[in-house]
Write a protein that holds these residues in place. Structure first.
Motif, PDB file in Angstrom:
ATOM      1  N   THR A  86      33.207  -9.184  22.356  1.00 37.02           N
ATOM      2  CA  THR A  86      33.028 -10.492  21.870  1.00 37.02           C
ATOM      3  C   THR A  86      31.586 -10.571  22.362  1.00 37.02           C
ATOM      4  O   THR A  86      31.212 -10.196  23.350  1.00 37.02           O
ATOM      5  CB  THR A  86      33.682 -11.269  22.908  1.00 37.02           C
ATOM      6  N   ARG A 100      28.523 -16.014  27.815  1.00 34.87           N
ATOM      7  CA  ARG A 100      28.793 -17.214  26.861  1.00 34.87           C
ATOM      8  C   ARG A 100      29.202 -18.582  27.796  1.00 34.87           C
ATOM      9  O   ARG A 100      28.763 -19.559  27.565  1.00 34.87           O
ATOM     10  CB  ARG A 100      30.351 -16.798  26.411  1.00 34.87           C
ATOM     11  N   ALA A 150      26.798 -21.738  27.361  1.00 36.01           N
ATOM     12  CA  ALA A 150      27.433 -23.361  27.240  1.00 36.01           C
ATOM     13  C   ALA A 150      26.829 -24.164  28.223  1.00 36.01           C
ATOM     14  O   ALA A 150      26.367 -25.254  27.766  1.00 36.01           O
ATOM     15  CB  ALA A 150      29.168 -23.080  27.404  1.00 36.01           C
ATOM     16  N   GLU A 176      34.611 -23.392  26.883  1.00 41.18           N
ATOM     17  CA  GLU A 176      34.633 -22.036  26.299  1.00 41.18           C
ATOM     18  C   GLU A 176      35.708 -21.130  26.971  1.00 41.18           C
ATOM     19  O   GLU A 176      36.278 -20.368  26.722  1.00 41.18           O
ATOM     20  CB  GLU A 176      33.211 -21.682  26.723  1.00 41.18           C
ATOM     21  N   SER A 232      38.797 -21.463  25.251  1.00 41.47           N
ATOM     22  CA  SER A 232      38.951 -20.661  24.095  1.00 41.47           C
ATOM     23  C   SER A 232      39.363 -19.349  24.455  1.00 41.47           C
ATOM     24  O   SER A 232      40.095 -18.624  23.781  1.00 41.47           O
ATOM     25  CB  SER A 232      37.772 -20.908  23.314  1.00 41.47           C
ATOM     26  N   LEU A 233      38.367 -18.791  25.324  1.00 39.14           N
ATOM     27  CA  LEU A 233      38.534 -17.338  25.542  1.00 39.14           C
ATOM     28  C   LEU A 233      39.773 -16.770  26.099  1.00 39.14           C
ATOM     29  O   LEU A 233      40.525 -15.890  25.870  1.00 39.14           O
ATOM     30  CB  LEU A 233      37.398 -16.783  26.591  1.00 39.14           C
ATOM     31  N   TRP A 244      25.096 -16.231  20.521  1.00 38.55           N
ATOM     32  CA  TRP A 244      26.317 -16.445  21.316  1.00 38.55           C
ATOM     33  C   TRP A 244      26.755 -17.694  21.054  1.00 38.55           C
ATOM     34  O   TRP A 244      28.115 -17.923  20.858  1.00 38.55           O
ATOM     35  CB  TRP A 244      26.099 -16.232  22.792  1.00 38.55           C
ATOM     36  N   MET A 270      30.501 -18.780  19.475  1.00 39.26           N
ATOM     37  CA  MET A 270      31.411 -19.969  20.497  1.00 39.26           C
ATOM     38  C   MET A 270      31.719 -20.912  19.365  1.00 39.26           C
ATOM     39  O   MET A 270      32.994 -21.533  19.539  1.00 39.26           O
ATOM     40  CB  MET A 270      30.411 -20.347  21.377  1.00 39.26           C
ATOM     41  N   LYS A 319      35.685 -22.398  18.494  1.00 42.48           N
ATOM     42  CA  LYS A 319      35.575 -23.475  19.520  1.00 42.48           C
ATOM     43  C   LYS A 319      37.318 -23.872  19.584  1.00 42.48           C
ATOM     44  O   LYS A 319      37.868 -23.963  19.061  1.00 42.48           O
ATOM     45  CB  LYS A 319      34.778 -24.642  18.766  1.00 42.48           C
TER      46      LYS A 319
END
Lengths: 311, 311
Positions: free
Chosen positions: A186, A193, A197, B201, B204-205, B259, B263, B267
């Motif tokens: 990823t 990441r 954010a 985030e 999401s991951l 990145w 993302m 999302k």
């Protein structure tokens, strides 16, 4: 072939990351063979180790023993037959890494684990020319500086063997590191990441004049960051929900969505106007600070914090 | 009228936040008059103070003195003429806060500072019925638990007087807190927005199976969070740019944007499918843990960490 117990580590590249890895491995009692083609690399490394080996939390050997376990070789090929694991810290260029990894794969015994510190390139992209055993290649991405910060992101490519993933994980864990497994390649892995954010919203708030750069940082260092040093975002949510993540999501999810909606509306767009605005505000603040002192304090504090957490 | 030196604090509401504020104010040697209409509130508060006053980093008075400086009153009006600052911790309902603040404003001397712990409602929305001196009303939003975590977000509304902003800022700072000034009313202020950015985030991951909930949290507690306990995102960028934020932005800005682009593509959308997926994965992990122990360890560690940072 199965990976073997790791006694001797090979380090390729002794920039900031490679030198710090070297300090860690040595302080934990491993033998380390290092190579770096840059002029003066050996001297700079030895100087670095003099001041940093003893910072490693819960170091297991003395500085003297660290230094006697170090071998610096001028030629890469001089270490390839002698090490059980390679930690690679070369330049982040795809063509360079492709050639390097093909060479490493061809010239090391099959069982040798090969980990790259790459933060940007997924290993699937640079194992393409490896013919012998690409299954033993993966990413072991540290967080700077690796001799102090426990996190290592272990990122296999789709053909990395699970036995090598397990071996890398256990190797890092045995050194007091905290490996996390990134199950899919990823961009930015996990840490970068999450960091991106936060940075994007930070830049937006600062450029819009909602908060100063100094106060933005203070929000983190005196609040969020203190909590996150101990409980991550998910556990923080869970405790905030009285012990139930579901309760948290059901009751605070809507507020979270509201904030995210407003953040979306004011999203930092990386236009030169916005970027210049943040740069100006940050530079104004930072120009009054002694950065060397801040960095030194951080490293001392980080070492204490990690040693304290490991207790 | 100017605010005066603050000797006596009034606390309205003794839920989780109000009780913790009370412990802080008492441990710093202030007199505190508290009210809460809930049945049994006084007993619960006294029990809380017994175990938490002594946790306050750099406490200035003994537990015995803390308790002798506490007065609990059954009626709100019994404290209004006797305090120099009010820290309000009532329910987050606009109609309730509007009525409460109109009453507080009408029935306290003009110079008394009135701070709300509200995390959700901006004070501009609940000072609408205040006729006497709405300029002394602002938000002083703590981070839970306030007796341990230094951060306080000071958020004036557009008609809050700068002398009151300064007075609140200095008051909190004098107690060892780290106030930050939020210059514009913004949903979620600063901390909750940064937290929301990370959580979105993270969800999401986890929902996509890139990383487990446990490893997501470990990424924070063993890496990012350790750094952020010491240097915030902007200083981290600056040090990462060799002492120059501009250098960082010029060289790493494009990676960051890459990145963020990925993302955005993945999302978290808060659909019930995605929410259920995260809940399932988190619950699986959390069900094996002793949350009481985690919480107790966190609070001990947090107290040590803050006391250590203040040294």
């Amino acid at each position: 072939m199965s990976p073997v117990s790791i006694q001797t580590v090979g380090i390729i590249g002794t920039g900031v990351i490679g030198a710090s890895w070297t300090a860690l491995f040595l302080a934990k009692g491993l033998k380390v063979i290092v190579t770096d083609p840059a002029p003066g690399a050996e001297d700079r490394l030895r100087e670095y180790l003099q001041s940093h080996c003893s910072e490693v939390p819960n170091a297991q050997v003395s500085l003297k023993d660290c230094l006697s376990n170090l071998t610096f070789v001028k030629e890469l090929d001089a270490l390839l037959g002698k090490v059980d694991l390679i930690q690679e810290n070369g330049p982040e260029r795809l063509d360079f890494k492709r050639r390097l990894f093909a060479h490493l794969d061809e010239n090391t015994p099959e069982h040798v684990l090969i980990a790259s510190s790459s933060s940007g390139l997924p290993s699937s992209e640079f194992v393409t020319d490896c013919k012998k055993n690409p299954a033993r290649i993966l990413i072991g991405h540290p967080f700077n500086p690796p001799h102090l910060v426990p996190l290592v992101e272990v990122v296999p490519h789709s053909a990395t063997g699970s036995e090598y993933v397990d071996a890398a994980y256990e190797f890092y864990r045995g050194l007091g590191k905290e490996p996390v497994l990134v199950k899919q390649e990823t961009p930015g892995f996990i840490a970068n990441r999450l960091q991106a954010a936060v940075c994007a919203e930070a830049y937006s708030l600062i450029s819009r004049g909602v908060v100063s750069a100094e106060d933005l940082d203070k929000t983190m260092t005196s609040g969020l960051g203190l909590r996150w040093a101990l409980t991550g975002p998910i556990m923080t949510n869970t405790l905030g929900g009285g012990g139930s993540f579901t309760h948290f999501m059901d009751h605070l999810g809507p507020a979270l969505q509201g904030w995210l909606g407003d953040m979306e509306k004011h999203k930092f767009d990386f236009s030169s106007r916005q970027v210049e605005s943040v740069k100006d505000k940050v530079d104004d603040w930072v120009s009054h600070l002694d950065l060397k002192e801040i960095e030194a304090n951080r490293d001392t504090f980080l070492g204490d914090l990690v040693a304290n957490k490991q207790k």
